[in-house]
Scaffold this active site. Structure first.
Site, PDB file in Angstrom:
ATOM      1  N   SER A  42       0.801  -1.224   0.000  1.00  0.00           N
ATOM      2  CA  SER A  42       0.000   0.000   0.000  1.00  0.00           C
ATOM      3  C   SER A  42       0.829   1.267   0.000  1.00  0.00           C
ATOM      4  O   SER A  42       0.319   2.346  -0.330  1.00  0.00           O
ATOM      5  CB  SER A  42      -0.950   0.015   1.208  1.00  0.00           C
ATOM      6  OG  SER A  42      -0.222  -0.110   2.416  1.00  0.00           O
TER       7      SER A  42
ATOM      8  N   ASP B 193      -2.509   8.594   7.577  1.00  0.00           N
ATOM      9  CA  ASP B 193      -3.503   7.778   8.268  1.00  0.00           C
ATOM     10  C   ASP B 193      -2.788   6.885   9.281  1.00  0.00           C
ATOM     11  O   ASP B 193      -1.677   7.202   9.711  1.00  0.00           O
ATOM     12  CB  ASP B 193      -4.356   6.973   7.270  1.00  0.00           C
ATOM     13  CG  ASP B 193      -3.544   6.007   6.420  1.00  0.00           C
ATOM     14  OD1 ASP B 193      -2.365   5.745   6.757  1.00  0.00           O
ATOM     15  OD2 ASP B 193      -4.078   5.502   5.413  1.00  0.00           O
TER      16      ASP B 193
ATOM     17  N   HIS C 184       0.263   5.134   6.776  1.00  0.00           N
ATOM     18  CA  HIS C 184       0.965   5.651   5.598  1.00  0.00           C
ATOM     19  C   HIS C 184       1.394   7.109   5.750  1.00  0.00           C
ATOM     20  O   HIS C 184       0.703   7.901   6.406  1.00  0.00           O
ATOM     21  CB  HIS C 184       0.059   5.525   4.373  1.00  0.00           C
ATOM     22  CG  HIS C 184      -0.494   4.149   4.193  1.00  0.00           C
ATOM     23  ND1 HIS C 184      -1.763   3.809   4.615  1.00  0.00           N
ATOM     24  CD2 HIS C 184       0.052   3.030   3.657  1.00  0.00           C
ATOM     25  CE1 HIS C 184      -1.977   2.526   4.341  1.00  0.00           C
ATOM     26  NE2 HIS C 184      -0.892   2.031   3.771  1.00  0.00           N
TER      27      HIS C 184
END
Length: 393
Positions: free
Chosen positions: A67, A358, A361
């Site tokens: 991600s 978040d 990340h």
């Protein structure tokens, strides 16, 4: 108009090889060419060299990861690990939630920009076919890991093994775009970026409510297993023709808001176990990079010191313009990290002052710094050379 310009930009990836071939052919024919014809050929060559000078620093960039680098592949999967909703992408062009796990650009977007490349297509995007592959592809998938089972708690994902197989599939298409000799040179001049391993800890080894991995393997044995599988995938990419590799270590996992929240870390401290595991993995990964450089002298493998770079940003945050280092800009609970950014949440307004977007990340502000360190940093950031130096080889 935009489509025409983009098409022309993609085709520049072949100019370097055309120029190279002309120069080689001229070495054979130069003595037999009449003076006037030689002048004409040199004029043509100079014109094409001037075009090539404006082309990207690498032929293409191929990205494998999770991600931290996913730019939309998980949009096409049945997965909880998606970022295709507001407020993700709030600072991306047109404020679009493209599937990037950030408020804006990822480290790959910035690295591509430094190298003169356009935004890469996600592998799962229907446009990533034929000539649309020429300047590279992003194969990364959120929640994916080195191990096949990593991330299954969040649903579908594209493991490292499958990402390599997807590249091999694209390679068959690239064979239709250029001749075999051109393709070999193209792959040698392309950059391969691998940012993988974080999920093998936070969505596997440390997630004891879902995985028994930590009960089966002591930390050293588990790290050995990861490096063994990692090596296999890197060598598979090498066997397919890639020769320039940026292999990034994992960051200080114990300092991300999710781990701070789950471990009740006191202010100014990180979760020690997660960080110790990251250091153990990175130590072996750097050793692997040195070993690969010794064993495969026709390639170059670069180790990206993500742990050191992120730690420096957190420790010296004021020097980088950050004021918040231990909380997400968008999230719920302790450190805004117990639950990550939910659809239509209201993010913080001072996003460029946050290291983390978040629960897991970085913000695009942090991503830009990390990309700069990878592209043009000293050996402490990239060893044995940085991406700019590797591109010039």
């Amino acid at each position: 108009m935009a489509l025409t310009v983009y098409s022309k930009t993609r085709n520049k990836a072949l100019v370097n090889f055309i120029v190279f071939e002309k120069m080689e052919n001229m070495k054979l024919r130069r003595s037999r060419l009449p003076a006037m014809l030689l002048t004409i050929v040199f004029w043509e060559l100079s014109f094409q060299v001037s075009i090539a000078a404006a082309s990207p620093q690498v032929a293409a960039m191929f990205v494998f990861g999770d991600s931290l680098t996913d730019n939309g592949n998980n949009n096409y999967l049945n997965s909880l690990a998606k970022a295709n909703y507001d407020p993700y992408g709030i600072d991306f062009p047109q404020g679009s939630a493209s599937g990037r796990f950030s408020n804006g650009n990822t480290i790959i977007d910035y690295l591509g920009d430094f190298l003169g490349l356009p935004l890469l297509p996600a592998y799962a995007n229907p446009d990533a076919t034929g000539s649309g592959l020429l300047q590279g592809v992003n194969y990364a998938s959120a929640s994916a890991g080195i191990l096949e089972e990593t991330g299954r708690n969040l649903g579908e994902r594209i493991s490292f093994r499958q990402q390599v197989e997807n590249f091999a599939s694209n390679l068959e298409q690239l064979k239709n775009e250029m001749k075999a000799e051109q393709l070999t040179k193209y792959l040698k001049k392309s950059l391969t970026v691998v940012i993988m391993g974080s999920n093998d800890y936070i969505n596997n080894y440390l997630l004891t409510s879902f995985y028994a991995t930590s009960y089966i393997y002591p930390p050293t044995t588990y790290t050995d297993l990861l490096i063994q599988q990692y090596t296999k995938r890197i060598l598979a990419l090498y066997s397919l023709g890639l020769r320039k590799f940026l292999i990034a270590g994992i960051g200080p996992l114990g300092c991300i808001p999710n781990q701070l929240a789950n471990n009740f870390a006191p202010p100014g401290k990180c979760a020690s176990l997660a960080n110790d595991l990251a250091v153990m993995f990175n130590t072996q990964l750097r050793s692997l990079v040195s070993q690969l450089n010794t064993n495969y002298t026709d390639a170059i493998f670069v180790y990206g010191n993500t742990y050191g770079a992120v730690s420096d940003i957190i420790t010296n945050s004021r020097n980088y313009g950050f004021t918040v280092t231990d909380s997400g800009c968008c999230g719920i609970g302790r450190n805004q990290g117990e639950i990550t950014c939910l659809p239509f949440s209201a993010p913080c307004v001072n996003r460029d002052q946050h290291v983390f977007w978040d629960a897991f990340h970085p913000t695009q502000a942090a991503n830009r710094i990390l990309a700069e360190k990878a592209y043009n940093g000293p050996p402490s950031d990239c060893y044995p050379m940085n991406v700019k130096q590797m591109a010039e080889l």
